[in-house]
Design an enzyme around this catalytic site. Structure first.
Site, short mmCIF file in Angstrom:
data_model
loop_
_atom_site.label_atom_id
_atom_site.label_comp_id
_atom_site.label_asym_id
_atom_site.label_seq_id
_atom_site.Cartn_x
_atom_site.Cartn_y
_atom_site.Cartn_z
N ASP A 139 -42.68 -3.33 15.78
CA ASP A 139 -43.42 -2.31 16.52
C ASP A 139 -43.67 -2.74 17.96
O ASP A 139 -43.52 -3.91 18.32
CB ASP A 139 -44.77 -2.05 15.86
CG ASP A 139 -44.65 -1.34 14.53
OD1 ASP A 139 -45.62 -1.40 13.76
OD2 ASP A 139 -43.60 -0.73 14.26
N LYS B 194 -43.74 2.15 17.47
CA LYS B 194 -44.85 3.04 17.14
C LYS B 194 -46.01 2.82 18.11
O LYS B 194 -46.33 1.72 18.49
CB LYS B 194 -45.32 2.81 15.71
CG LYS B 194 -44.27 3.15 14.68
CD LYS B 194 -44.74 2.86 13.28
CE LYS B 194 -45.88 3.78 12.90
NZ LYS B 194 -46.32 3.56 11.52
#
Length: 457
Positions: free
Chosen positions: A248, A270
């Site tokens: 991420d 994300k």
């Protein structure tokens, strides 16, 4: 090469240490661990030697050094604070062709003691040839972090399987691939550590009977809040064994620099309010890579089971029959509060902690009345865009407007920024900060001025 590294079989063989102090004690521990039949000679002994002698673990000879003590020895160590005596012991051993170590005097010794990493039966020795013991120690500490604690038990168990593996797999290549799988199998290592015979048998049968090229697994690893030094030892080991790392935006560059160099890296980026890659697609990436027989690490900022959607990803794997394991990480609440000088609990101010998502979805109203109660600390993840709403709701439900608050941006990183104030200022403060940020609300925030240590470094 100035020294030949060798491993000596000393079990039930006579060895001598001259010296009865702390340094001699450290050397004695090593020889006792190796099973030596040990004699220790000195004018006086620290209590540990007496305790060992009382337990029948070694023999003490109190008095001046006598060369006859070397007559039956295989190995000797001079560990006194008397240089002349140490030299005498060394010369007496040399004349008898007995290897002798002289503490802190490598030139007077016929062998030197390395820094040791003990994962018996696996042993690793590191030496600087006596020129820089501190460097050897630092290298040992680095290697310690790379070798799983239970590796020795796995190595010992592997020895028991050698005959069966030779029968099961016809070629050297097949055997090599099997051993590679076995030594990185976390479940087997944990089962051996727990002496769980049922799990050991099940995992072994699974490893032996499954197709060598079509069995993958996924390890869900918490990367911690940002500072690479806060990555757990087990997390480090996993990212250095990975074939694929799916990560991420919240995983720092410093941590990604620790990933195995030839591992494939898949960024799924994300962030709060926006997913570069939809969650379902992330689930499918993990599934697809594991089905190729790869060792996949899903690397998440903080802890994967605290607002990390780790459970959702594992459900997909579970439904597909893909083996998985989880390595927890230091969650952002713990890391950010510690690096900001804000204790999450305190006997005088907070007896509980609430970890709350700041994604305030329609139809998912929080229990604001309970959240507004005293004697607790509130930590809002991903709450920056909802700070004004959080402020309004807490005040509406009775939380005093002067309640201390803090917002921590890039917590634990060298770029960490902290701003504090009161609840009535929360919405305004949030406009000055950027993601990723964490909101901390509670009386404990008032301790920050006194306990803030990180910004002073």
């Amino acid at each position: 090469m100035d020294h030949l590294p060798i491993f000596c079989q000393l079990r039930d063989r006579d060895c001598l240490i001259v010296g009865g102090g702390d340094v001699a004690e450290r050397k004695a521990r090593l020889l006792l661990d190796a099973g030596a039949r040990l004699t220790v000679n000195a004018l006086a002994f620290i209590p540990q030697f007496t305790a060992w002698a009382d337990a029948g673990m070694l023999t003490l000879v109190e008095g001046p050094f006598d060369e006859s003590l070397l007559d039956t020895c295989w190995l000797a160590i001079a560990a006194t604070d008397d240089d002349a005596l140490n030299q005498r012991v060394s010369e007496a051993a040399e004349s008898r062709r007995i290897f002798c170590n002289v503490v802190d005097a490598p030139k007077a010794a016929s062998f030197i003691m390395p820094s040791i990493i003990d994962r018996s039966p696996l042993m690793v020795a590191v030496s600087s040839g006596g020129t820089s013991p501190v460097l050897a120690r630092l290298l040992r500490e680095k290697l310690e972090s790379l070798l799983p604690l239970h590796l020795g038990q796995v190595a010992k168990y592997a020895g028991q399987l050698r005959g069966r593996v030779k029968q099961q797999f016809a070629t050297m290549g097949e055997r090599r691939r099997f051993w590679e799988k076995l030594f990185v199998n976390d479940r087997l290592a944990q089962s051996l550590a727990n002496n769980d015979q049922k799990a050991i048998t099940e995992t072994t049968e699974q490893l032996i009977n499954e197709p060598l090229d079509h069995r993958g697994e996924v390890v869900l690893v918490g990367a911690g809040p940002g500072d690479a030094g806060l990555l757990t030892l087990k997390g480090l080991q996993q990212i250095q064994q990975a074939d694929v790392v799916v990560y991420d935006r919240l995983v720092s560059d410093d941590i990604m620099n620790l990933v195995r160099r030839d591992a494939d890296r898949v960024f799924v980026g994300k962030r709060a309010g926006y997913h570069c890659v939809p969650q379902e697609e992330i689930n499918q990436i993990l599934l697809r890579e594991a089905q190729k027989g790869k060792r996949v690490v899903r690397l998440k900022g903080g802890d994967p089971f605290i607002f990390g959607r780790g459970g959702e990803e594992l459900e997909t794997l579970c439904n597909a029959g893909i083996p998985f394991s989880v390595v927890p990480g230091i969650t952002a609440a713990s890391g950010c509060s510690a690096y900001s000088g804000i204790p999450l609990t305190h006997r005088d101010y907070a007896q509980s902690v609430r970890l709350i998502t700041g994604h305030l979805k329609t139809g998912g109203e929080l229990d604001w009345e309970n959240l507004a109660a005293e004697k607790q600390t509130l930590v809002f993840y991903m709450g920056l865009n909802q700070a004004a709403t959080i402020q309004q709701k807490l005040i509406e439900h009775g939380m005093p407007g002067e309640m201390p608050v803090a917002i921590v941006e890039n917590g634990t990183a060298v770029t960490q920024r902290v701003i504090d104030g009161t609840l009535t200022q929360l919405g305004e403060l949030a406009q000055q900060m950027n993601s990723p940020s964490l909101i901390i609300i509670g009386r404990v925030v008032g301790l920050r001025d006194k306990l803030n240590w990180f910004s002073n470094h």
